[in-house]
Design an enzyme around this catalytic site. Structure first.
Site, PDB file in Angstrom:
ATOM      1  N   ASP A 162       1.486   1.311   5.690  1.00  0.00           N
ATOM      2  CA  ASP A 162       0.610   1.785   4.617  1.00  0.00           C
ATOM      3  C   ASP A 162       1.224   3.038   3.989  1.00  0.00           C
ATOM      4  OD1 ASP A 162      -2.721   1.356   4.009  1.00  0.00           O
ATOM      5  OD2 ASP A 162      -1.754   3.184   3.280  1.00  0.00           O
TER       6      ASP A 162
ATOM      7  N   ASN B 206     -11.565  -4.323   5.049  1.00  0.00           N
ATOM      8  CA  ASN B 206     -12.570  -3.852   4.097  1.00  0.00           C
ATOM      9  C   ASN B 206     -12.809  -4.985   3.107  1.00  0.00           C
ATOM     10  OD1 ASN B 206     -12.675  -1.269   5.283  1.00  0.00           O
ATOM     11  ND2 ASN B 206     -10.898  -0.598   4.099  1.00  0.00           N
TER      12      ASN B 206
ATOM     13  N   GLY C 101     -15.202  -0.615   0.853  1.00  0.00           N
ATOM     14  CA  GLY C 101     -14.004   0.224   0.782  1.00  0.00           C
ATOM     15  C   GLY C 101     -12.757  -0.495   0.318  1.00  0.00           C
ATOM     16  N   GLN C 102     -12.885  -1.768  -0.047  1.00  0.00           N
ATOM     17  CA  GLN C 102     -11.684  -2.495  -0.495  1.00  0.00           C
ATOM     18  C   GLN C 102     -11.248  -1.974  -1.863  1.00  0.00           C
ATOM     19  OE1 GLN C 102     -12.077  -6.797  -0.714  1.00  0.00           O
ATOM     20  NE2 GLN C 102      -9.872  -7.084  -1.034  1.00  0.00           N
TER      21      GLN C 102
ATOM     22  N   HIS D 140      -5.894  -7.930   3.159  1.00  0.00           N
ATOM     23  CA  HIS D 140      -5.004  -7.186   4.058  1.00  0.00           C
ATOM     24  C   HIS D 140      -5.785  -6.763   5.285  1.00  0.00           C
ATOM     25  CE1 HIS D 140      -6.719  -4.544   1.000  1.00  0.00           C
ATOM     26  NE2 HIS D 140      -6.772  -3.584   1.912  1.00  0.00           N
ATOM     27  N   LEU D 141      -5.130  -6.886   6.436  1.00  0.00           N
ATOM     28  CA  LEU D 141      -5.685  -6.397   7.695  1.00  0.00           C
ATOM     29  C   LEU D 141      -5.035  -5.047   7.972  1.00  0.00           C
ATOM     30  CD1 LEU D 141      -6.361  -9.404   7.723  1.00  0.00           C
ATOM     31  CD2 LEU D 141      -5.747  -9.470  10.146  1.00  0.00           C
ATOM     32  N   HIS D 142      -5.863  -3.996   8.069  1.00  0.00           N
ATOM     33  CA  HIS D 142      -5.333  -2.701   8.489  1.00  0.00           C
ATOM     34  C   HIS D 142      -5.154  -2.748  10.001  1.00  0.00           C
ATOM     35  CE1 HIS D 142      -6.458  -0.365   4.768  1.00  0.00           C
ATOM     36  NE2 HIS D 142      -7.359  -1.325   4.656  1.00  0.00           N
TER      37      HIS D 142
END
Ligand code: AMP
Ligand code: ZN
Length: 123
Positions: free
Chosen positions: A39, A96, A102-103, A109-111
């Protein structure tokens, strides 16, 4: 409803551009179907993003379009890189889903966060 300007077609999507190697990132891993990269604005000592190579706006759309096996494969990849990133074997996977959650980038995407103690509940 969100403004359609916030949901770019894959040609304009920043994560599609990363998947096509048109934007440089610190790439961690790449499979036929997914890319893992660091990130840009990390929220933990280790903060990775796991994305499907093909555009899907969010988890719901990806599940509908690619199917449950593909969802499972993406989470399995997130789990693998989370284990590899964390000496303690402790990491958090976050999705998110939707602007209110919060997206901000509308390509699934996977944090994967690791390397510090996590608080609960998330904000
Ligand atoms: P979310 O708010 O869940 O949609 O997360 C989007 C994430 O993408 C944020 O953590 C951003 O820091 C990250 N991000 C946005 N653009 C880039 C980029 N070009 N390279 C790496 N990470 C990015
Ligand atoms: Zn995309």
């Amino acid at each position: 409803m969100r403004d359609s300007a916030n949901t770019p077609a894959s040609a304009e999507c920043v994560f599609c551009k990363i998947a096509r190697k048109e934007i440089p990132v610190r790439e961690i891993e790449r499979t036929e179907d997914a890319v893992v990269f660091a990130d840009l604005d990390p929220k933990a000592p280790c903060h990775l993003l796991v994305i499907p190579a093909r555009h899907a706006e969010n988890l719901g759309a990806f599940a509908a379009e690619a199917g449950e096996r593909a969802v499972g494969a993406l989470f399995a990849l997130a789990s693998k890189v989370g284990r590899e990133a964390s000496e303690a074997g402790a990491y958090r996977i976050v999705v998110n889903e939707g602007a209110e959650a919060g997206q901000t980038v509308f390509h699934l995407h996977l944090h994967v966060l690791a390397g510090r103690r996590m608080g609960w509940p998330p904000g």
